[in-house]
Enzyme design. Structure first.
Site, mmCIF file in Angstrom:
data_model
loop_
_atom_site.group_PDB
_atom_site.id
_atom_site.type_symbol
_atom_site.label_atom_id
_atom_site.label_comp_id
_atom_site.label_asym_id
_atom_site.label_seq_id
_atom_site.Cartn_x
_atom_site.Cartn_y
_atom_site.Cartn_z
ATOM 1 N N GLY A 264 0.756 -1.245 0.000
ATOM 2 C CA GLY A 264 0.000 0.000 0.000
ATOM 3 C C GLY A 264 0.783 1.289 0.000
ATOM 4 C CD GLU A 300 0.431 -9.227 1.585
ATOM 5 O OE1 GLU A 300 -0.488 -8.414 1.356
ATOM 6 O OE2 GLU A 300 0.215 -10.354 2.033
ATOM 7 N N PRO A 301 4.405 -5.162 -0.958
ATOM 8 C CG PRO A 301 6.596 -4.392 -1.255
ATOM 9 C CD PRO A 301 5.791 -5.440 -0.537
ATOM 10 N NE ARG A 303 -0.737 2.290 -5.886
ATOM 11 C CZ ARG A 303 -1.833 2.333 -6.657
ATOM 12 N NH1 ARG A 303 -1.796 2.971 -7.802
ATOM 13 N NH2 ARG A 303 -2.954 1.772 -6.260
ATOM 14 N NE ARG A 339 -3.367 3.453 -11.281
ATOM 15 C CZ ARG A 339 -3.127 4.689 -10.926
ATOM 16 N NH1 ARG A 339 -2.601 5.551 -11.763
ATOM 17 N NH2 ARG A 339 -3.377 5.083 -9.696
ATOM 18 C CE1 TYR A 343 -9.011 1.997 -8.636
ATOM 19 C CE2 TYR A 343 -7.332 1.987 -10.341
ATOM 20 C CZ TYR A 343 -8.135 1.309 -9.449
ATOM 21 O OH TYR A 343 -8.047 -0.053 -9.373
ATOM 22 C CB CYS A 371 -17.150 4.737 -28.762
ATOM 23 S SG CYS A 371 -16.422 4.309 -30.325
ATOM 24 C CD GLU A 372 -17.252 3.699 -22.361
ATOM 25 O OE1 GLU A 372 -17.609 4.405 -21.395
ATOM 26 O OE2 GLU A 372 -17.490 2.487 -22.456
ATOM 27 C CE1 TYR A 400 -2.860 -3.276 -8.393
ATOM 28 C CE2 TYR A 400 -1.524 -1.366 -7.824
ATOM 29 C CZ TYR A 400 -2.032 -2.597 -7.502
ATOM 30 O OH TYR A 400 -1.709 -3.170 -6.291
HETATM 31 C C1 LIG Z 1 -3.359 -4.927 -3.656
HETATM 32 C C2 LIG Z 1 -2.759 -5.594 -2.483
HETATM 33 C C3 LIG Z 1 -1.424 -5.368 -2.158
HETATM 34 C C4 LIG Z 1 -0.531 -4.400 -2.913
HETATM 35 O O1 LIG Z 1 -0.923 -3.074 -2.769
HETATM 36 P P1 LIG Z 1 0.018 -1.930 -3.394
HETATM 37 O O2 LIG Z 1 -0.737 -0.690 -3.112
HETATM 38 O O3 LIG Z 1 0.129 -2.199 -4.842
HETATM 39 O O4 LIG Z 1 1.309 -1.978 -2.696
HETATM 40 C C5 LIG Z 1 -0.887 -6.070 -1.097
HETATM 41 N N1 LIG Z 1 -1.629 -6.953 -0.378
HETATM 42 C C6 LIG Z 1 -2.928 -7.196 -0.662
HETATM 43 C C7 LIG Z 1 -3.679 -8.160 0.145
HETATM 44 C C8 LIG Z 1 -3.542 -6.532 -1.718
HETATM 45 O O5 LIG Z 1 -4.820 -6.754 -1.983
#
Ligand SMILES: *Cc1c(COP(=O)(O)O)cnc(C)c1O
Length: 446
Positions: A264, A300-301, A303, A339, A343, A371-372, A400
């Site tokens: 995240g 768990e990175p 992005r 995106r 978003y 076409c949007e 993404y």
């Molecule tokens: C999407 C997600 C991530 C990665 O999030 P990033 O913002 O891309 O770092 C990590 N863990 C879980 C469970 C996710 O759903």
């Protein structure tokens, strides 16, 4: 520039064009001799070979970003599990796995991508809100580091599947800490109204239940509060709650030896947010909040590892003069990079040919051919004066981007290219129109 001596984002400012200021930079896309390069490869060379639009990734940037996280957790027992949903090409997975990365997967398809790329099962974490019976069979047969369980019904089914295989599956329970991640609503996951995880108020009860199921082995706690977080405070709040919970669950007799702290960490998408926290700062928060617990740490990175390691390169098809507006119609569209439509995301758009100093720019709405009306990448963007056939690059498109692409409007999925120094390779070719169409099959009555 931050205090650490590097910036998380470099906008291909002309000051960079003179030198190979690679050391410590966020990415490896810079102008040289007036042309935007990916590492040592001029983008027009790739465009001439594969055609536009295409995604291009830099190996050096991918590796650098992985190492920033790895080093941020130095001194703690840890595993950085790349969240491959951000970009799941085999070549990207292999590049990161070679550095020792684990993988965070959220479907049977992603699990197979990890296994196929040679990631050992003991480095694969299985996350996701709706794991199916067949996915459970797959990961139990193939092996897994741990399953992050998100609900009690899922826990019960996983137990049944595990017992059928005669094994005990290592699990954590994903806790929803009820923390506001202060990010876009579509990517906030840690508030009680979100569908993710188990409310922290019910954690003791759910862990007691898990402990009674013979097919499951509790190994720790999981939390992930959202994506594109631009502030460390929500992480700190969530991790503090997890630390408290660790004490409580241990007192209840559970063996909490591993904390999966999710992903995240946000990336700068524009000049205005160049002062975002760095992986090092994030690592310091982890050490401060949970470092004393003696747990193995997983993060768990997604992005941050791949976002600024990728560009979407596109050609200008037409410049259309509207009433008081100029439209730059490019050959990439919302189906290739969703995106902005999904978003309201901002992507910097830069010309591949560097504008000369003193060059008069122009303001454009940058749009695709779909076409949007939502197929708009940017409104009233100040750009160089551009012409048909000119190449432009959308920055920060590595995460993404390709993975969320579709073939809407029967536009074939665009190719992905990986650069390493002066080499480049197509890592996913563009399907031909025949290949795209021949995936359809006809019923006997037609
Ligand atoms: C999407 C997600 C991530 C990665 O999030 P990033 O913002 O891309 O770092 C990590 N863990 C879980 C469970 C996710 O759903």
């Amino acid at each position: 520039m931050s205090a650490q001596g590097f910036s998380l984002f470099d906008l291909c400012a002309s000051s960079l064009s003179k030198t190979r200021e690679f050391e410590g930079k966020m990415d490896h896309f810079i102008y040289r001799q007036g042309v935007l390069h990916a590492e040592d490869v001029p983008l027009p060379v790739i465009a001439a070979q594969v055609g536009t639009p295409f995604y291009v990734y830099s190996t050096a940037t991918l590796e650098r970003h992985f190492r920033l996280f790895d080093e941020a957790l130095d001194g703690m027992d840890h595993l950085v599990c790349y969240a491959m949903k951000a970009a799941s090409n085999q070549a990207i997975i292999k590049t990161l796995a070679a550095l020792g990365a684990g993988m965070d997967v959220v479907s049977g398809g992603e699990y197979m991508r990890a296994v196929t790329a040679g990631v050992p099962p003991e480095r694969i974490v299985f996350s996701g809100v709706g794991k199916t019976h067949s996915e459970m069979n797959m990961i139990i047969s193939g092996g897994v580091r741990q399953v992050n369980v998100e609900s009690e019904p899922e826990m019960e089914l996983l137990n049944i599947v595990a017992l059928k295989h005669g094994v005990q599956v290592p699990i954590t329970v994903r806790i929803n800490p009820d923390v506001d991640a202060k990010t876009h609503a579509k990517i906030a996951t840690g508030k009680s109204e979100n569908k993710f995880g188990i409310p922290i108020s019910r954690a003791r009860e759910v862990y007691a239940h898990a402990a009674s199921l013979k097919g499951l082995k509790i190994v720790g706690i999981d939390v992930h509060i959202g994506s594109q977080l631009t502030d460390l405070e929500p992480f700190a709040l969530a991790y503090r709650k997890i630390a408290e919970l660790t004490h409580i669950l241990r007192e209840d007799g559970h063996d909490i030896k591993r904390l999966d702290l999710g992903g995240g960490l946000g990336i700068p998408y524009s000049r205005s947010n160049e002062t975002l926290p760095l992986p090092k700062d994030y690592g310091d928060v982890i050490k401060r909040e949970v470092g004393h617990l003696g747990c193995e740490i997983e993060i768990e990175p997604g992005r941050l590892i791949v976002g600024n390691a990728g560009l979407l390169v596109s050609s200008v098809i037409y410049v259309k003069e509207g009433e008081g507006r100029n439209f730059l119609i490019v050959d990439a569209a919302m189906n290739d990079l969703i995106r902005p439509a999904m978003y309201e995301a901002h992507h910097e758009i830069v010309p591949v040919k560097e504008p000369l100093v003193g060059h008069e720019g122009r303001t454009y709405d940058v749009v695709g051919p779909v076409c949007e009306s939502g197929d708009t990448f940017a409104k009233e963007r100040d750009l160089a004066n551009l012409h048909d056939g000119d190449l432009v690059a959308f920055r920060s498109a590595g995460a993404y981007g390709a993975v969320m692409a579709s073939e809407y409007n029967s536009r074939p999925l665009i190719p992905e290219v990986l650069v390493k120094e002066d080499q480049f390779a197509v890592i996913r070719p563009r399907p031909t129109l025949d290949e795209m169409i021949n995936r359809d099959t006809l019923p006997i009555w037609l």
